[in-house]
Design a protein around this motif. Structure first.
Motif: not given
Length: 263
Positions: A152-160, A232-235, A237-245
């Motif tokens: 919510s605060e960074l607008g970044l999707n998370t992928l544990p 999981l979407d590597k594209g 992650i590489f664009k910086g919109s999904l962060t592995p946690v």
């Protein structure tokens, strides 16, 4: 070879555990022999020569420390961002040379001001962000609340990539979401390394190490993630919109190797 090279910087608030995580990463790369000794060894000084060329190309000077180590046939350059509050040019410069960032969070404090500022710099450059939630063996916030805050605060999707079983005194380890293995945390003497023991989720012996109710809560939470969480979407992650946690404890060295392997 350039494609074997990985550059990253750690972004965090003071006291989130950056020095400790840096030490443990170097320990795995064999760059230092014991924790508590972040010093360049002889052949590490040559790491600076790699940057001279880069400095010329980009017209910037990179004065921060570069710690280079090899891991699984990749050469990893860890760019050390200065940690001071006055947020100097040095920090921006370091991030200008990084291809990836590791966002380090204290499990009790979540997102802190310095981390947010550094994150914005990374966002402008659209660089991949990996998140390491540290100090899981101390009292902290619920994992879902930490993820919600990032979303919510960074607008970044998370992928544990892994998910904790318990927290604080009840922290028993993590479940690897992709291999469905449990990586067990053993409470080592403070400051000593924790051994990471791996077991299958169906292993009959697991109940000796993890209380049934703690495991069930973690498995229920994983079901929620599998249904409602990001895929999981590597594209992305590489664009910086999904962060592995990743969850762990840098002080006891728990969770650092799983992070490095995925990275």
């Amino acid at each position: 070879a350039v494609n074997k090279r990985r550059n990253f910087a750690i972004i965090s608030h003071p006291d989130a555990g950056k020095t400790t995580l840096t030490e443990k990463l170097l320990l795995y790369g064999g760059a230092i022999q014991q924790a508590g000794a972040v010093k360049a060894r002889g052949n590490q000084r040559k790491a600076t020569s790699d940057w001279m060329e880069l400095e010329k190309q980009r017209g910037i000077s990179i004065t921060s420390t570069v710690l280079q180590f090899e891991y699984e046939r990749s050469v990893i350059n860890l760019l050390d961002t200065p940690g001071h509050k006055d947020f100097s040019e040095d920090t921006y410069r370091t991030l200008a040379a990084a291809d990836n960032a590791v966002m380090l969070e204290d499990a009790a404090k979540g997102l802190e001001p310095q981390t947010r500022k550094l994150f914005e710099v990374c966002r402008m450059r659209k660089i991949p962000i990996f998140t390491f939630i540290n100090k899981m063996d101390r009292p902290g916030r619920e994992p879902f609340s930490l993820l919600d805050e990032i979303e919510s605060e960074l607008g970044l999707n998370t992928l544990p990539v892994n998910w904790p079983i318990g927290i604080g005194e009840e922290f028993r380890g993590v479940i690897d979401r992709f291999t469905r293995e449990v990586i067990l945390f053993d409470k080592a003497v403070r400051g000593k390394q924790s051994n990471e023991k791996r077991m299958s989720l169906d292993d009959k012996e697991l109940s000796k190490y993890v209380e049934k109710d703690l495991l069930n809560i973690a498995l229920e939470e994983l079901e929620v993630l599998d249904e409602a969480g990001s895929k999981l979407d590597k594209g992305k992650i590489f664009k910086g919109s999904l962060t592995p946690v990743f969850f762990g404890s840098a002080m006891t060295n728990f969770g650092v190797r799983p992070f490095l392997n995925s990275f």
